[in-house]
Design a protein around this motif. Structure first.
Motif, PDB file in Angstrom:
ATOM      1  N   SER A 100       1.052  -1.170   0.135  1.00  0.00           N
ATOM      2  CA  SER A 100      -0.254   0.127  -0.039  1.00  0.00           C
ATOM      3  C   SER A 100       1.101   1.132  -0.146  1.00  0.00           C
ATOM      4  O   SER A 100       1.938   1.465   0.814  1.00  0.00           O
ATOM      5  N   GLN A 101       0.494   2.190  -0.944  1.00  0.00           N
ATOM      6  CA  GLN A 101       1.266   3.442  -0.987  1.00  0.00           C
ATOM      7  C   GLN A 101       0.442   4.631  -1.016  1.00  0.00           C
ATOM      8  O   GLN A 101      -0.714   4.453  -1.370  1.00  0.00           O
ATOM      9  N   THR A 159      -4.286   9.115  -1.648  1.00  0.00           N
ATOM     10  CA  THR A 159      -5.035   8.000  -0.982  1.00  0.00           C
ATOM     11  C   THR A 159      -4.040   6.706  -0.876  1.00  0.00           C
ATOM     12  O   THR A 159      -3.237   6.617  -1.627  1.00  0.00           O
ATOM     13  N   SER A 160      -4.246   6.038   0.059  1.00  0.00           N
ATOM     14  CA  SER A 160      -3.459   4.667   0.333  1.00  0.00           C
ATOM     15  C   SER A 160      -3.887   3.617  -0.688  1.00  0.00           C
ATOM     16  O   SER A 160      -5.205   3.171  -0.541  1.00  0.00           O
ATOM     17  N   THR A 161      -3.297   3.174  -1.503  1.00  0.00           N
ATOM     18  CA  THR A 161      -3.687   1.918  -2.482  1.00  0.00           C
ATOM     19  C   THR A 161      -2.600   1.123  -2.912  1.00  0.00           C
ATOM     20  O   THR A 161      -1.194   1.562  -2.871  1.00  0.00           O
ATOM     21  N   ARG A 162      -2.628  -0.086  -3.096  1.00  0.00           N
ATOM     22  CA  ARG A 162      -1.601  -0.897  -3.827  1.00  0.00           C
ATOM     23  C   ARG A 162      -1.702  -1.100  -5.190  1.00  0.00           C
ATOM     24  O   ARG A 162      -0.860  -1.401  -5.777  1.00  0.00           O
ATOM     25  N   TYR A 163      -2.948  -1.327  -5.686  1.00  0.00           N
ATOM     26  CA  TYR A 163      -3.183  -1.620  -6.826  1.00  0.00           C
ATOM     27  C   TYR A 163      -3.873  -0.371  -7.627  1.00  0.00           C
ATOM     28  O   TYR A 163      -4.640   0.120  -7.111  1.00  0.00           O
ATOM     29  N   SER A 187       2.905  11.115  -2.393  1.00  0.00           N
ATOM     30  CA  SER A 187       3.364  12.244  -1.527  1.00  0.00           C
ATOM     31  C   SER A 187       4.159  11.618  -0.389  1.00  0.00           C
ATOM     32  O   SER A 187       4.522  12.398   0.391  1.00  0.00           O
ATOM     33  N   GLY A 188       4.190  10.280  -0.395  1.00  0.00           N
ATOM     34  CA  GLY A 188       4.870   9.660   0.756  1.00  0.00           C
ATOM     35  C   GLY A 188       4.607   8.385   0.844  1.00  0.00           C
ATOM     36  O   GLY A 188       4.169   7.647   0.098  1.00  0.00           O
ATOM     37  N   GLY A 189       4.714   7.880   2.129  1.00  0.00           N
ATOM     38  CA  GLY A 189       4.702   6.276   2.359  1.00  0.00           C
ATOM     39  C   GLY A 189       5.645   5.568   2.047  1.00  0.00           C
ATOM     40  O   GLY A 189       6.934   5.944   1.705  1.00  0.00           O
ATOM     41  N   THR A 190       5.657   4.078   2.736  1.00  0.00           N
ATOM     42  CA  THR A 190       6.827   3.231   2.343  1.00  0.00           C
ATOM     43  C   THR A 190       7.209   2.736   0.882  1.00  0.00           C
ATOM     44  O   THR A 190       6.153   2.950  -0.072  1.00  0.00           O
TER      45      THR A 190
END
Length: 369
Positions: A100-101, A159-163, A187-190
């Motif tokens: 998730s990004q 928004t956080s999403t993987r796909y 804008s960020g995240g792992t």
């Protein structure tokens, strides 16, 4: 059509070169009125990351035409492209970011050289699990113009999403979805998951006839992409790619000695270390020697060129065939007295030889008898 005549191709190439030199960037311009474009623009505080999170990541698609598969949208080459199945809207292509990004921008591209201006009606969708999707940006019509690099940039709230999936429902230039690049920024995240799952729990095996049953303990995954399953190896070679089950059955001859190990696999493709190795020892241990190899063979009879010597020449493609009457005898002279623990007989494993049964008796005598 995808291509235009030579004159337009050369012109489009020249325009694309000028745009590239000028460093122009095209922002999403729906074919609808300008206010709709403004509504889809970035919210305050938009600051996309410099890294394309989709570059080189796994892709999936609803389908493709000819050689234009979905891998083209993440290969970094704007000259190659995905083209969906023709005349079958809606069509989609998606990328798996690995975990998730936090994302807030998608950049879509088409080739420029030889491609005319076209519009595509599409939506941007996101999912955490690859099966349930929601709209990040609802369906709109966007213009891909070679004069502006055939690039469409779509900004949206973080928004956080993987796909990330692009669903196309119309294309004014060709009856299919078309994209050369699907870029995703955040804008960020792992970063993508690079953490391997834990090593599977203790591997064990049990045998019933020719069936070997393997069991092992569950692995865990902390990298964010989730445990996807297990890979099973026989003799160091991969033989099965499984889901999250904890058992597997293999079929091997009772005479074969085989070894197994298992590795866990996560959603990003990371593999754990090897489990412990288990070995099923066959009834013909590896240390045994074929004492008949190359020794003198005789028979009670043979047919055509299928002579007794073919039965111990080390070639599975050759064979002895007795005369057309029973019983038939095949004898090997070992040259000396041996302590033997088994006799193995074989036929050609080629599928042309169907399954069959033969009734045999094994006899022996001492050399001096």
């Amino acid at each position: 059509m995808r291509r235009t005549n030579l004159f337009r191709m050369v012109a489009a190439t020249a325009v694309a070169a000028l745009i590239a030199t000028a460093g122009a960037t095209a922002v999403a311009t729906p074919a609808a009125a300008r206010p709709a474009d403004t509504a889809a623009a970035a919210t305050s505080g938009f600051a996309p990351a410099a890294t394309n999170l989709a570059q080189g990541r796994p892709t999936q698609e609803s389908g493709h035409a000819d050689v234009y598969d979905s891998s083209k949208v993440v290969d970094g080459n704007a000259g190659s492209y995905w083209e969906s199945v023709n005349n079958a809207f809606p069509q989609w292509v998606q990328v798996d970011l690995g975990s998730s990004q936090s994302v807030n921008q998608v950049v879509l591209k088409l080739p420029t050289a030889g491609w005319g201006t076209r519009t595509q009606t599409l939506s941007v969708r996101g999912s955490a699990n690859g099966s349930s999707f929601t709209d990040l940006v609802g369906s709109q019509t966007y213009t891909f113009n070679p004069a502006s690099g055939s690039t469409v940039t779509i900004n949206f709230s973080s928004t956080s999403t993987r796909y990330v999936r692009i669903t196309v429902t119309a294309n004014s230039g060709w009856p299919a979805g078309q994209l050369s690049e699907l870029e995703v920024y955040g804008s960020g995240g792992t970063g993508p998951d690079t953490t391997a799952p834990s090593v599977p729990g203790t591997l064990s095996q049990s045998t019933s006839g020719s069936t070997i049953t393997l069991n092992w303990g569950a692995s865990t995954d902390s990298g964010g992409s989730g445990l996807a399953g297990y890979n099973v190896y026989r003799g160091g070679s991969l033989i099965a790619t499984l889901g999250t089950v904890l058992t597997y059955q293999d079929t091997q001859p009772a005479t074969a000695t085989v070894s197994y190990h298992v590795r866990a696999r996560d959603g990003a493709g990371n593999l754990s270390g090897n489990s412990n190795t288990v070995t099923r020892t066959g009834s013909n241990p590896p240390a045994c020697t074929n004492v008949a190899q190359g020794k003198s063979m005789t028979a009670s009879g043979s047919t055509f060129s299928f002579t007794p010597d073919k039965a111990n020449d080390g070639q599975l493609g050759t064979y002895w065939e007795g005369a057309a009457s029973y019983p038939q005898n095949l004898t090997v002279a070992l040259g000396a007295t041996h302590a033997i623990s088994g006799v193995t007989v074989k036929l050609n494993p080629d599928p042309a030889w169907g399954t069959r049964t033969q009734t045999i008796q094994v006899l022996g005598r001492d050399q001096a008898s």
